[in-house]
Design an enzyme around this catalytic site. Structure first.
Site, PDB file in Angstrom:
ATOM      1  CE1 TYR A 282      -2.566   3.070   2.573  1.00  0.00           C
ATOM      2  CE2 TYR A 282      -3.456   2.700   0.395  1.00  0.00           C
ATOM      3  CZ  TYR A 282      -3.398   3.445   1.544  1.00  0.00           C
ATOM      4  OH  TYR A 282      -4.161   4.565   1.664  1.00  0.00           O
TER       5      TYR A 282
ATOM      6  CD  GLU B 107      -2.030   4.915  -6.664  1.00  0.00           C
ATOM      7  OE1 GLU B 107      -2.818   5.785  -6.265  1.00  0.00           O
ATOM      8  OE2 GLU B 107      -2.192   3.710  -6.476  1.00  0.00           O
TER       9      GLU B 107
END
Lengths: 288, 257
Positions: free
Chosen positions: A170, A177
């Site tokens: 994660y 991103e």
């Protein structure tokens, strides 16, 4: 985002809801289950293809730069295919919230198409590889988890993998991103991509550059956003105060403010991480 | 009544309830509540005030050379007048006309609703009063026709609210079917269960045409979707509660929705 960060909660709520479903109504029928199994198997296979594609490209090229191009097409296809999951929730064959699933899938699709595909210059960045790898591993585990759950034969390894590996995957995905969006910013500002300016006969304007910055801010959990807003206000007030008292130029002030801002942001991230470590550890210990 | 059953009404008398000598009452904590009137006053006063900030082009909103200037287009002034009258009307209705069946709503709602109304008011006021605003494509004809429709819809909406108010004029809390009265605006009751929503949607639609502004269109669309959901809920409640409910009526748009 919250859904991905706590698959533990989602897992328990899904099994709880499945119990309730079997008491109250039949749950997804045989046809729906068969379709879902096929869907999840296809998605697992697809992401495996992407994983294998990455490994092959790495072995043949010898370096990990520019691997995006070798898996561009299957990545787009299978990530876009995840849109079907929103439909599954809406129709009711998957007991998840439409809004939550929609938000997650749309954020992925947004990154795939509106950032990575649209801004060609970022496709060579290493941050793209970072999130592609994170997504690939996560999705392979996730879809195989669903497949086995539907067949009521879940191997402990998959369950363990899902609830433990996310601790690494994660943050990795989020970092990739955010760095990609950040890398895209200068090109978007330069070319005015997807932006509409006044005047026009519809009396509407949209600045994609500001929108991307807001997207980056939205990654911050809600309770910290308020803190960030307060910090920004304080910075702005101190800027006004300094401008009034001293005679240094506006650009110098902005430069100084920017440095202060990055410093504060970095401290905030570390602070956040330390605070959330406790929650993460408790989730892991519950699942194991 | 089991804990998950339907709640008792406010005016049910304990002696009339079907219980024996001992009764167990279950209470549910609704969380912090705030009165409906207060919520509506906040929600509607905000946009009224915020729009005017943009109309008079207070400093720091637009470029400083445009501070306190005014737009050369009559459509912009007209839009300001219409928008303000709309919200003044809503405030007047909240104070004098509406009767609410539930006294309060949860505190979370006031924050959410205020953000929605105030945010949208600021967003559409920004574009309409912008120095680079483009007036409607078909000019004054478009503005005037839209204005006429806007006024009709406002009058209609007000008439419906008055008619609904008169249904409960005897102070009872019983529900009744609303019927058309002598007022021509209420004749929409022949076709629609919730003509107040129909007129409201019509008013915002005509405001969109009058200003030719996409954010206004978005506001109209979202409002329309929300009002359709409410209208359908009310429509089905009417059908369920009253056997003799007129067949011809639809929820919000005659013959269609």
């Amino acid at each position: 985002r919250a859904d991905m960060a706590a698959p533990a909660a989602k897992g328990t709520s899904r099994t709880a809801q499945n119990d309730v479903a079997s008491i109250k109504k039949k749950g997804p029928g045989a046809l729906a289950t068969a379709y879902l199994v096929i869907y999840n198997v296809v998605m697992t296979a697809g992401w495996l293809v992407i994983a294998i594609g990455l490994v092959r490209a790495y072995l043949s090229k010898g370096s990990y730069h520019g691997l995006y191009y070798s898996i561009e097409r299957p990545l787009k296809f299978f990530q876009t295919g995840a849109l079907l999951e929103i439909l599954h929730c809406a129709v009711g064959i998957v007991p998840s919230s439409v809004v939550l699933t929609g938000f997650q899938v749309m954020s992925r699709v947004f990154l795939t198409w509106a950032v990575t595909h649209s801004v060609r210059e970022v496709q060579n960045e290493d941050s793209v590889l970072l999130f592609v790898v994170a997504w690939t591993v996560t999705e392979i585990i996730r879809y195989s988890f669903y497949t086995f759950s539907l067949l009521n034969h879940l191997p402990y390894l998959i369950k363990w993998a899902r609830y433990t590996l996310f601790i690494v995957l994660y943050p990795m995905g989020v970092t990739g991103e955010l760095l990609t969006i950040y890398a895209a910013l200068p090109y978007v500002q330069k070319t005015g991509l997807y932006s509409v300016t006044l005047p026009n006969k519809y009396n509407f304007s949209f600045d994609y550059y500001t929108f991307l910055i807001l997207v980056m801010v939205s990654y911050i959990p809600r309770k910290y956003r308020l803190l960030l807003l307060l910090l920004l206000l304080l910075l702005l007030l101190s800027k006004i105060r300094v401008l009034r008292s001293e005679q240094i130029s506006d650009t110098q002030i902005n430069h100084r403010m920017l440095i202060h801002f990055w410093g504060i942001l970095w401290i905030m991230v570390c602070f956040m991480f330390v605070l959330e470590m406790q929650t993460l550890c408790s989730i892991v210990t519950i699942q194991l | 009544l089991p804990p998950e059953g339907k709640a008792l009404k406010d005016d049910e008398i304990l002696q009339n309830l079907p219980v024996g000598t001992t009764a167990t009452l279950y209470f549910k904590d609704l969380g912090p509540q705030v009165g409906w009137t207060m919520v509506f006053l906040c929600e509607y006063a905000g946009p009224l005030f915020i729009y005017l900030l943009f109309y008079f082009r207070l400093p720091y909103i637009y470029h400083h050379k445009h501070a306190f200037t005014s737009s050369p287009y009559p459509a912009v002034t007209l839009a300001c007048v219409c928008h303000s009258i709309h919200y003044i009307k809503r405030l007047v209705e909240t104070i004098f006309v509406h009767r609410f069946s539930h006294g309060t709503m949860p505190l979370r709602n006031i924050v959410r609703n205020c953000i929605y109304y105030w945010g949208f008011a600021a967003w559409l006021a920004y574009y309409i009063n912008h120095p680079l605003y483009t007036p409607p494509y078909y000019g004054n004809k478009q503005v005037n026709y839209a204005l006429a429709m806007f006024v009709i819809c406002q009058a209609g909406n007000f008439s419906i609210h008055l008619a609904l108010n008169n249904l409960r004029s005897d102070g009872s809390k019983a529900r009744k079917i609303p019927y058309p009265t002598k007022n021509p605006f209420t004749w929409l009751f022949f076709f629609v269960s919730c003509p107040n929503y129909t007129y409201e949607a019509g008013a915002w639609f005509s405001f969109t045409i009058m200003t030719q502004c996409v954010p206004v269109g978005l506001f109209t669309l979202i409002g329309f979707i929300q009002m359709t959901i409410w209208a359908k809920g009310k429509h089905y409640t009417y059908i369920r509660d009253f056997k003799e409910y007129p067949d011809l009526r639809m929820a919000i748009i005659p013959f269609l929705l």
